[in-house]
Motif scaffolding. Structure first.
Motif, short mmCIF file in Angstrom:
data_model
loop_
_atom_site.label_atom_id
_atom_site.label_comp_id
_atom_site.label_asym_id
_atom_site.label_seq_id
_atom_site.Cartn_x
_atom_site.Cartn_y
_atom_site.Cartn_z
N HIS A 36 -14.38 -52.49 -42.00
CA HIS A 36 -13.86 -53.63 -42.74
C HIS A 36 -13.77 -54.81 -41.78
CE1 HIS A 36 -12.75 -50.42 -45.47
NE2 HIS A 36 -11.97 -49.89 -44.54
N TYR A 38 -11.94 -58.76 -41.13
CA TYR A 38 -10.85 -59.67 -41.46
C TYR A 38 -11.07 -61.00 -40.77
CZ TYR A 38 -8.73 -55.24 -42.75
OH TYR A 38 -8.50 -54.01 -43.32
N GLN A 40 -8.92 -64.37 -39.46
CA GLN A 40 -7.57 -64.86 -39.17
C GLN A 40 -7.63 -66.31 -38.73
OE1 GLN A 40 -5.30 -62.89 -36.00
NE2 GLN A 40 -3.41 -63.27 -37.13
N PRO A 46 -4.04 -62.08 -40.86
CA PRO A 46 -5.45 -61.76 -41.18
C PRO A 46 -5.64 -61.63 -42.69
CG PRO A 46 -4.65 -60.39 -39.38
CD PRO A 46 -3.45 -61.10 -39.95
N LEU A 48 -8.54 -60.05 -45.62
CA LEU A 48 -9.71 -59.20 -45.80
C LEU A 48 -10.92 -60.04 -46.19
CD1 LEU A 48 -10.82 -56.30 -45.90
CD2 LEU A 48 -10.16 -56.24 -48.32
N TYR A 51 -15.07 -55.46 -47.14
CA TYR A 51 -14.54 -54.10 -47.16
C TYR A 51 -15.65 -53.08 -47.36
CZ TYR A 51 -14.65 -54.39 -52.31
OH TYR A 51 -15.03 -54.53 -53.62
N ARG A 52 -15.40 -51.90 -46.84
CA ARG A 52 -16.37 -50.79 -46.94
C ARG A 52 -17.78 -51.26 -46.60
NH1 ARG A 52 -16.78 -48.61 -51.87
NH2 ARG A 52 -15.19 -49.77 -53.00
N TYR A 89 -12.05 -59.93 -37.00
CA TYR A 89 -11.75 -58.60 -36.51
C TYR A 89 -12.45 -57.55 -37.35
CZ TYR A 89 -7.89 -60.85 -34.03
OH TYR A 89 -7.13 -61.66 -33.23
N GLN A 91 -12.57 -53.34 -38.27
CA GLN A 91 -11.57 -52.26 -38.36
C GLN A 91 -12.21 -51.02 -38.93
OE1 GLN A 91 -9.18 -51.94 -41.78
NE2 GLN A 91 -9.16 -49.88 -40.97
N VAL A 97 -8.21 -39.89 -32.50
CA VAL A 97 -6.79 -40.20 -32.35
C VAL A 97 -6.09 -40.29 -33.71
CG1 VAL A 97 -6.96 -41.31 -30.11
CG2 VAL A 97 -7.34 -42.65 -32.17
N THR A 98 -6.82 -39.95 -34.76
CA THR A 98 -6.32 -39.98 -36.15
C THR A 98 -5.54 -41.25 -36.44
OG1 THR A 98 -4.36 -38.67 -35.55
CG2 THR A 98 -6.26 -37.47 -36.42
N THR A 99 -6.20 -42.37 -36.14
CA THR A 99 -5.55 -43.68 -36.29
C THR A 99 -6.56 -44.70 -36.78
OG1 THR A 99 -3.99 -43.23 -34.49
CG2 THR A 99 -4.39 -45.53 -34.99
N TRP A 100 -6.09 -45.64 -37.58
CA TRP A 100 -6.92 -46.76 -37.96
C TRP A 100 -6.95 -47.75 -36.78
CZ3 TRP A 100 -4.28 -43.81 -41.30
CH2 TRP A 100 -5.00 -43.35 -42.42
N PHE A 102 -8.72 -51.30 -34.66
CA PHE A 102 -9.29 -52.64 -34.79
C PHE A 102 -10.12 -52.98 -33.56
CE2 PHE A 102 -7.06 -54.37 -38.48
CZ PHE A 102 -5.98 -53.51 -38.60
#
Lengths: 111, 122
Positions: A36, A38, A40, A46, A48, A51-52, A89, A91, A97-100, A102
């Motif tokens: 995705h 963004y 700013q 920020p 969107l 997306y996708r 940015y 993302q 690390v099982t984290t979203w 950027f």
């Protein structure tokens, strides 16, 4: 240090086309997770933009487009306008690390 | 139209607890398709996802490993809000904090709060 790597800055003249790259690895973009984008503007949150990988929310001009391949993604902006001057940015999701996560952000300057 | 309104103090002393609230309008914190997140932004760490709460027949939470031992995100269904608590803060936690909605169609952070600049200083 961001998991997703973006160039710190890009620039272009009004009316030109610029691209911003976002490079990841085998546990994020390369693992098939969506990207995705963004925008700013100074002093604001920020927003969107894409997306996708390649979809625009309603209200985003078709001058903005996204693409994804292998372990990287790109944002393209055509017909540059002064109002496009902002930070951008990328993302995605990092399964290691099982984290979203950027990217570090790219400052677009319209010359 | 979904909107998120943040509230909370802008100055927190070291070792104390940072507390912020996000009030939702135009949607429900109990939505079965959305997820409600906290993200922060600082010059040193960039944009950093902190955690989320969401409802899928019951409540779930996920937290970033970097703050997992110190963070709590809670929904408040009576006020249609969700909150962030970050314990034992240090100057490294100084940042702009955003609440966001992750939508089911976009699967991205499609709604953001206005941001709260939180400074950790004595």
């Amino acid at each position: 240090q961001s998991v997703l790597t973006q160039p710190p800055s890009v620039s272009g003249a009004p009316g030109q086309r610029v691209t911003i790259s976002c490079t990841g690895g085998s546990s994020d973009i390369g693992a098939g997770y969506d990207v995705h984008w963004y925008q700013q503007l100074p002093g604001t949150a920020p927003e969107l933009l894409i997306y996708r990988n390649n979809n625009r929310p309603s209200g985003v001009p078709d001058r903005f487009s996204g693409s994804k391949s292998a372990t990287s993604a790109s944002l393209a902006i055509t017909g540059l306008q002064a109002e496009d001057e902002a930070y951008y940015y990328c993302q995605s999701y990092d399964s290691s690390v099982t984290t979203w996560v950027f990217g570090g952000g790219t400052k677009l300057t319209v010359l | 139209q979904v909107q998120l309104q943040q509230s909370g103090p802008g100055l927190v002393k070291p070792s104390q607890t940072l507390s912020l609230t996000c009030t939702i309008s135009g949607d429900s914190v109990s939505s079965n398709s959305a997820a409600w997140n906290w993200i922060r932004q600082s010059p040193s760490r960039g944009l950093e996802w902190l955690g989320r709460t969401y409802y899928r027949s019951k409540w779930y939470n996920d937290y970033a490993v970097s703050v997992k031992s110190r963070i709590t995100i809670k929904p408040d269904t009576s006020k249609n809000q969700f909150s962030l608590q970050l314990n034992s803060v240090t100057p490294e936690d100084t940042a702009v904090y955003y609440c966001t909605k992750r939508g089911p169609v976009t699967e991205a952070y499609d709604i953001w709060g206005q941001g709260t600049m939180v400074t950790v200083s004595s």
